[in-house]
Design a protein around this motif. Sequence first.
Motif, PDB file in Angstrom:
ATOM      1  N   PRO A 101      -8.542  10.012   7.563  1.00  0.00           N
ATOM      2  CA  PRO A 101      -7.161  10.023   8.063  1.00  0.00           C
ATOM      3  C   PRO A 101      -6.991   9.113   9.273  1.00  0.00           C
ATOM      4  CG  PRO A 101      -7.934  12.257   7.644  1.00  0.00           C
ATOM      5  CD  PRO A 101      -9.121  11.361   7.521  1.00  0.00           C
ATOM      6  N   SER A 102      -5.977   8.261   9.219  1.00  0.00           N
ATOM      7  CA  SER A 102      -5.670   7.367  10.332  1.00  0.00           C
ATOM      8  C   SER A 102      -4.160   7.406  10.565  1.00  0.00           C
ATOM      9  CB  SER A 102      -6.119   5.936  10.020  1.00  0.00           C
ATOM     10  OG  SER A 102      -5.553   5.024  10.933  1.00  0.00           O
ATOM     11  N   ILE A 103      -3.763   7.836  11.753  1.00  0.00           N
ATOM     12  CA  ILE A 103      -2.336   7.952  12.066  1.00  0.00           C
ATOM     13  C   ILE A 103      -1.663   6.589  11.975  1.00  0.00           C
ATOM     14  CG2 ILE A 103      -0.679   8.514  13.894  1.00  0.00           C
ATOM     15  CD1 ILE A 103      -2.587  10.688  14.841  1.00  0.00           C
ATOM     16  N   TRP A 104      -2.293   5.558  12.542  1.00  0.00           N
ATOM     17  CA  TRP A 104      -1.699   4.222  12.546  1.00  0.00           C
ATOM     18  C   TRP A 104      -1.583   3.674  11.132  1.00  0.00           C
ATOM     19  CZ3 TRP A 104       1.233   1.186  15.199  1.00  0.00           C
ATOM     20  CH2 TRP A 104       1.288  -0.171  14.914  1.00  0.00           C
ATOM     21  N   PHE A 105      -2.615   3.857  10.318  1.00  0.00           N
ATOM     22  CA  PHE A 105      -2.590   3.351   8.939  1.00  0.00           C
ATOM     23  C   PHE A 105      -1.489   4.042   8.126  1.00  0.00           C
ATOM     24  CE2 PHE A 105      -3.843   3.648   4.480  1.00  0.00           C
ATOM     25  CZ  PHE A 105      -4.047   2.304   4.163  1.00  0.00           C
ATOM     26  N   GLU A 106      -1.389   5.373   8.250  1.00  0.00           N
ATOM     27  CA  GLU A 106      -0.385   6.112   7.481  1.00  0.00           C
ATOM     28  C   GLU A 106       1.022   5.787   7.963  1.00  0.00           C
ATOM     29  OE1 GLU A 106       1.000   8.571   4.478  1.00  0.00           O
ATOM     30  OE2 GLU A 106      -1.006   7.755   4.838  1.00  0.00           O
ATOM     31  N   ALA A 107       1.200   5.647   9.278  1.00  0.00           N
ATOM     32  CA  ALA A 107       2.517   5.272   9.812  1.00  0.00           C
ATOM     33  C   ALA A 107       2.932   3.889   9.317  1.00  0.00           C
ATOM     34  CB  ALA A 107       2.486   5.307  11.342  1.00  0.00           C
ATOM     35  N   SER A 108       1.986   2.951   9.279  1.00  0.00           N
ATOM     36  CA  SER A 108       2.278   1.602   8.777  1.00  0.00           C
ATOM     37  C   SER A 108       2.650   1.648   7.300  1.00  0.00           C
ATOM     38  CB  SER A 108       1.066   0.689   8.975  1.00  0.00           C
ATOM     39  OG  SER A 108       0.724   0.609  10.340  1.00  0.00           O
ATOM     40  N   ARG A 109       1.930   2.471   6.522  1.00  0.00           N
ATOM     41  CA  ARG A 109       2.237   2.604   5.101  1.00  0.00           C
ATOM     42  C   ARG A 109       3.653   3.125   4.884  1.00  0.00           C
ATOM     43  NH1 ARG A 109       3.360   5.834   1.507  1.00  0.00           N
ATOM     44  NH2 ARG A 109       3.252   7.620   2.929  1.00  0.00           N
ATOM     45  N   ILE A 110       4.055   4.129   5.686  1.00  0.00           N
ATOM     46  CA  ILE A 110       5.402   4.696   5.559  1.00  0.00           C
ATOM     47  C   ILE A 110       6.460   3.623   5.817  1.00  0.00           C
ATOM     48  CG2 ILE A 110       7.047   6.309   6.607  1.00  0.00           C
ATOM     49  CD1 ILE A 110       4.672   8.204   7.080  1.00  0.00           C
ATOM     50  N   VAL A 111       6.263   2.840   6.890  1.00  0.00           N
ATOM     51  CA  VAL A 111       7.245   1.799   7.239  1.00  0.00           C
ATOM     52  C   VAL A 111       7.314   0.737   6.149  1.00  0.00           C
ATOM     53  CG1 VAL A 111       7.789  -0.029   8.881  1.00  0.00           C
ATOM     54  CG2 VAL A 111       7.023   2.194   9.717  1.00  0.00           C
ATOM     55  N   ASN A 112       6.152   0.300   5.630  1.00  0.00           N
ATOM     56  CA  ASN A 112       6.118  -0.784   4.645  1.00  0.00           C
ATOM     57  C   ASN A 112       6.611  -0.338   3.270  1.00  0.00           C
ATOM     58  OD1 ASN A 112       5.051  -2.596   6.526  1.00  0.00           O
ATOM     59  ND2 ASN A 112       2.936  -2.004   6.055  1.00  0.00           N
ATOM     60  N   GLU A 113       6.250   0.874   2.846  1.00  0.00           N
ATOM     61  CA  GLU A 113       6.564   1.322   1.494  1.00  0.00           C
ATOM     62  C   GLU A 113       7.883   2.095   1.394  1.00  0.00           C
ATOM     63  OE1 GLU A 113       3.351   3.499  -0.221  1.00  0.00           O
ATOM     64  OE2 GLU A 113       1.860   1.901   0.126  1.00  0.00           O
ATOM     65  N   GLU A 114       8.206   2.857   2.441  1.00  0.00           N
ATOM     66  CA  GLU A 114       9.359   3.754   2.350  1.00  0.00           C
ATOM     67  C   GLU A 114      10.486   3.413   3.330  1.00  0.00           C
ATOM     68  OE1 GLU A 114       8.152   7.992   2.172  1.00  0.00           O
ATOM     69  OE2 GLU A 114       6.088   7.256   2.240  1.00  0.00           O
ATOM     70  N   GLY A 115      10.164   2.610   4.336  1.00  0.00           N
ATOM     71  CA  GLY A 115      11.161   2.279   5.343  1.00  0.00           C
ATOM     72  C   GLY A 115      11.061   3.197   6.559  1.00  0.00           C
ATOM     73  N   PHE A 116      11.598   2.738   7.681  1.00  0.00           N
ATOM     74  CA  PHE A 116      11.460   3.468   8.941  1.00  0.00           C
ATOM     75  C   PHE A 116      12.130   4.851   8.892  1.00  0.00           C
ATOM     76  CE2 PHE A 116      12.706   4.404  13.379  1.00  0.00           C
ATOM     77  CZ  PHE A 116      11.451   4.367  13.966  1.00  0.00           C
ATOM     78  N   ARG A 117      13.262   4.953   8.187  1.00  0.00           N
ATOM     79  CA  ARG A 117      13.982   6.231   8.116  1.00  0.00           C
ATOM     80  C   ARG A 117      13.180   7.309   7.399  1.00  0.00           C
ATOM     81  NH1 ARG A 117      19.836   5.339   5.722  1.00  0.00           N
ATOM     82  NH2 ARG A 117      19.814   7.596   6.042  1.00  0.00           N
ATOM     83  N   ALA A 118      12.159   6.914   6.649  1.00  0.00           N
ATOM     84  CA  ALA A 118      11.353   7.880   5.901  1.00  0.00           C
ATOM     85  C   ALA A 118      10.572   8.826   6.813  1.00  0.00           C
ATOM     86  CB  ALA A 118      10.394   7.152   4.966  1.00  0.00           C
ATOM     87  N   PHE A 119      10.416   8.448   8.092  1.00  0.00           N
ATOM     88  CA  PHE A 119       9.751   9.361   9.032  1.00  0.00           C
ATOM     89  C   PHE A 119      10.531  10.670   9.169  1.00  0.00           C
ATOM     90  CE2 PHE A 119       7.656   5.493  10.860  1.00  0.00           C
ATOM     91  CZ  PHE A 119       6.349   5.946  10.743  1.00  0.00           C
TER      92      PHE A 119
END
Length: 351
Positions: A101-119
């Motif tokens: 588990p990597s917080i930075w890697f997963e956060a980057s994946r969310i932004v790239n694949e789902e967009g910032f609002r997906a948080f």
Amino acid sequence: MMEARVGIVVEGGQKALNAAHGTVVDGGGAAKFLPHNNRRNQQQQQNQQQRQKSQIGSVHQLLAGGIAGAFSKTCTAPLARLTILFQIQGMHSDMATLSKPSIWFEASRIVNEEGFRAFWKGNMVTIVHRLPYSAVNFYAYEHYKNLLQSLIGENHSGNASKNLFVHFVGGGLAGITAASATYPLDLVRTRLAAQRSAVYYRGISHAFSTICMEEGFFGLYKGLGATLLGVGPNIAISFSVYEALRSFWKSQRPDDSTVMVSLACGSLSGIASSTATFPLDLVRRRMQLEGAGGRARVYNSGLFGTFRRIVQNEGLRGLYRGILPEYYKVVPGVGIVFMTYETLKMLLGDI
């Protein structure tokens, strides 16, 4: 399970603010010079006014608590979603290919694949959940407190140990009642937040109707046992750690700001309770996702069987997947709730 520690730090801070502001209730000393009938009428009027003020104060407290909780959850929603995504890793994945588990890697994946609002996926359900949860918890606590005090008896109402018993048991029962009453919203929030690029549930109402259609009404209560099992330990650990730290701090540094002490001790007690009850929270999340999106069930052996299978497949560390973002959201979460709560109480008090 943040509600218990938030309630503790807000209550402690409220006492601190009252003490700092020198709140004094007039004992009505001038009334002793009035005739008996006048004194009695004045006492009745005072009692009625106090009841009205108490009711208004309760509504203000309820609204302030609900809005503060919703605002805090919104601010920490990205970390909450990361926690959920880490918690469910390994549920449908091959353990040999599961990355660390990597917080930075997963956060980057969310932004790239789902967009910032997906948080903030599922956060609207959290906001809808807060006010009914706060209302049920608030009024259930008052009901249980009155019931326990009547069972203990009037003669023991001033006893410190009896009051502690009433506070702890009443708080635990109120937490169980509120969690049970609003649990379907919590389950829907988990399912919406757990969705990645592929969307199965299109919104709150679609999720409710789909779950009821595919899994039955009781599908909305998957994982409730783990939730209820964690209420007691969460309150006990939060309360005992908070009181122990606050007492020690005040004995060593009596001149420190009481509000600052409440915030610091509330945050530390939150970390302690999160650490102790996180495995139950992880099991709850996984049970909430059983059969979600038409997938086959993974755990068919109940609460303790789920624990056993996770330990066998992922080791003890598997029970703590997602603990880091959970830690990161405790301190800002408690601070935001406390400050927002006090601000709203002042604003509502002026209305």
